[in-house]
Design a protein around this motif. Structure first.
Motif, short mmCIF file in Angstrom:
data_model
loop_
_atom_site.label_atom_id
_atom_site.label_comp_id
_atom_site.label_asym_id
_atom_site.label_seq_id
_atom_site.Cartn_x
_atom_site.Cartn_y
_atom_site.Cartn_z
N GLU A 141 -9.23 -2.08 -7.47
CA GLU A 141 -9.44 -2.68 -6.15
C GLU A 141 -8.74 -4.03 -6.06
N ILE A 142 -8.15 -4.31 -4.93
CA ILE A 142 -7.46 -5.58 -4.73
C ILE A 142 -8.48 -6.72 -4.68
N ASN A 143 -8.12 -7.83 -5.25
CA ASN A 143 -8.99 -9.01 -5.27
C ASN A 143 -8.38 -10.07 -4.36
N GLY A 144 -8.81 -10.08 -3.13
CA GLY A 144 -8.21 -10.98 -2.15
C GLY A 144 -6.84 -10.46 -1.78
N THR A 145 -5.82 -11.17 -2.26
CA THR A 145 -4.43 -10.72 -2.03
C THR A 145 -3.73 -10.36 -3.36
N PRO B 246 0.96 -8.57 -4.53
CA PRO B 246 1.94 -7.65 -3.94
C PRO B 246 2.53 -8.26 -2.67
N PRO B 247 3.72 -7.86 -2.26
CA PRO B 247 4.32 -8.35 -1.02
C PRO B 247 3.42 -8.05 0.18
N LEU B 248 3.54 -8.86 1.21
CA LEU B 248 2.70 -8.70 2.40
C LEU B 248 2.87 -7.32 3.01
N ALA B 249 4.11 -6.84 3.07
CA ALA B 249 4.36 -5.52 3.67
C ALA B 249 3.61 -4.43 2.91
N ALA B 250 3.52 -4.57 1.61
CA ALA B 250 2.80 -3.59 0.79
C ALA B 250 1.30 -3.72 1.02
N ARG B 251 0.81 -4.96 1.11
CA ARG B 251 -0.64 -5.17 1.30
C ARG B 251 -1.10 -4.65 2.65
N ASN B 252 -0.21 -4.68 3.62
CA ASN B 252 -0.56 -4.19 4.95
C ASN B 252 -0.90 -2.70 4.94
N LYS B 253 -0.32 -1.99 3.96
CA LYS B 253 -0.59 -0.55 3.87
C LYS B 253 -2.04 -0.29 3.45
N LYS C 233 -0.76 -0.31 -11.89
CA LYS C 233 -2.02 0.28 -11.45
C LYS C 233 -1.91 0.67 -9.98
N ILE C 234 -2.77 1.58 -9.56
CA ILE C 234 -2.83 1.95 -8.15
C ILE C 234 -3.86 1.05 -7.47
N ILE C 235 -3.40 0.25 -6.54
CA ILE C 235 -4.29 -0.71 -5.88
C ILE C 235 -4.83 -0.11 -4.57
N TYR C 236 -6.11 -0.32 -4.35
CA TYR C 236 -6.75 0.15 -3.13
C TYR C 236 -7.62 -0.97 -2.57
N SER C 237 -8.02 -0.78 -1.33
CA SER C 237 -8.94 -1.74 -0.69
C SER C 237 -10.00 -0.95 0.05
N LYS C 238 -11.23 -1.38 -0.14
CA LYS C 238 -12.35 -0.69 0.55
C LYS C 238 -12.50 -1.20 1.96
#
Length: 233
Positions: A194-198, A207-214, A228-233
């Motif tokens: 899981e992503i921790n903040g940004t 990760p780049p902003l464009a990637a985080r937007n996904k 790792k495979i990053i996800y956000s709940k």
């Protein structure tokens, strides 16, 4: 989101299986078993190589002995040098010839001694390896029994987990499961983080902003640093 929950649940249970697998792989019983197994697998090739080396050295020694004996016979010719000188022959010519033959004889003798020493050393190495193989065969049997016992214990713990994972896998998309299993084989576990903040909560890279937007749409991205495979709940 349901798919994400399914793979996270699978990962949670699989962590127990992975732990048991690592415990088995790192056990002293398995290390001993693998050590003797590898030694015995490589021993025949080493023994064959030593046999071939010994045979080659013996053939070389036989040829050298033959040449040595022939040279000794040649030197007998110079026993009659006095008669040759009486007949008017140049004694310096025969002296040089004789000296050359003597030097060759000395070299043959030294080479032959070196070959004999090499043959003895090779023979000793072969006999030593044979003894090691006999000892290792007994130790391998003992190590195999010990490893078999601990593996059976671990298998008893693993089977219920494997059964549970098999049921959970039905709810995970095939593509997602394939990616998970690939990274698991690479020992890059846990796979999903899981992503921790940004930032990636595993390695701390952002990760780049464009990637985080996904991630906002329920998507997943791969960390460029730890993969790792990053996800956000």
């Amino acid at each position: 989101m349901a798919q994400l929950q399914a793979i996270l649940k699978y990962q949670e249970i699989d962590a127990k299986l992975y732990k048991l697998e690592r415990e088995l792989a790192g056990s002293e019983e398995r290390k001993e078993y693998v050590k003797y197994k590898k030694f015995l697998e490589g021993a025949p090739e080493k023994l064959d190589a030593l046999e071939a080396k010994a045979a080659s050295l013996k053939a070389e020694a036989a040829e050298l002995t033959k040449n040595y004996e022939q040279l000794e016979e040649t030197l007998q010719y110079f026993d009659n040098v006095d008669e040759l000188v009486t007949d008017g022959a140049d004694i310096s010519f025969y002296q040089k010839k004789a000296q050359t033959k003597v030097e060759q004889l000395k070299k043959f003798k030294a080479d032959l001694a070196a070959l004999v020493a090499n043959i003895k050393a090779t023979d000793a190495e072969y006999k030593k390896l044979k003894k090691q193989v006999i000892t290792a065969q007994n130790q391998y049997k003992e190590a195999a029994e010990k490893y078999k016992a601990i593996k059976a214990e671990k298998d008893t713990e693993m089977k219920p987990i494997e059964k549970e994972l098999s049921a959970l896998a039905k709810d995970v998309p095939a593509e997602m499961m394939e990616k998970y299993q690939t990274k698991r084989k690479e020992k890059n576990v846990p796979v999903f983080i899981e992503i921790n903040g940004t930032r990636c909560s595993w390695c701390g890279m952002e990760p780049p902003l464009a990637a985080r937007n996904k991630l906002t749409g329920g998507g997943m991205i791969e960390c460029d640093s730890c993969h790792k495979i990053i996800y956000s709940k």
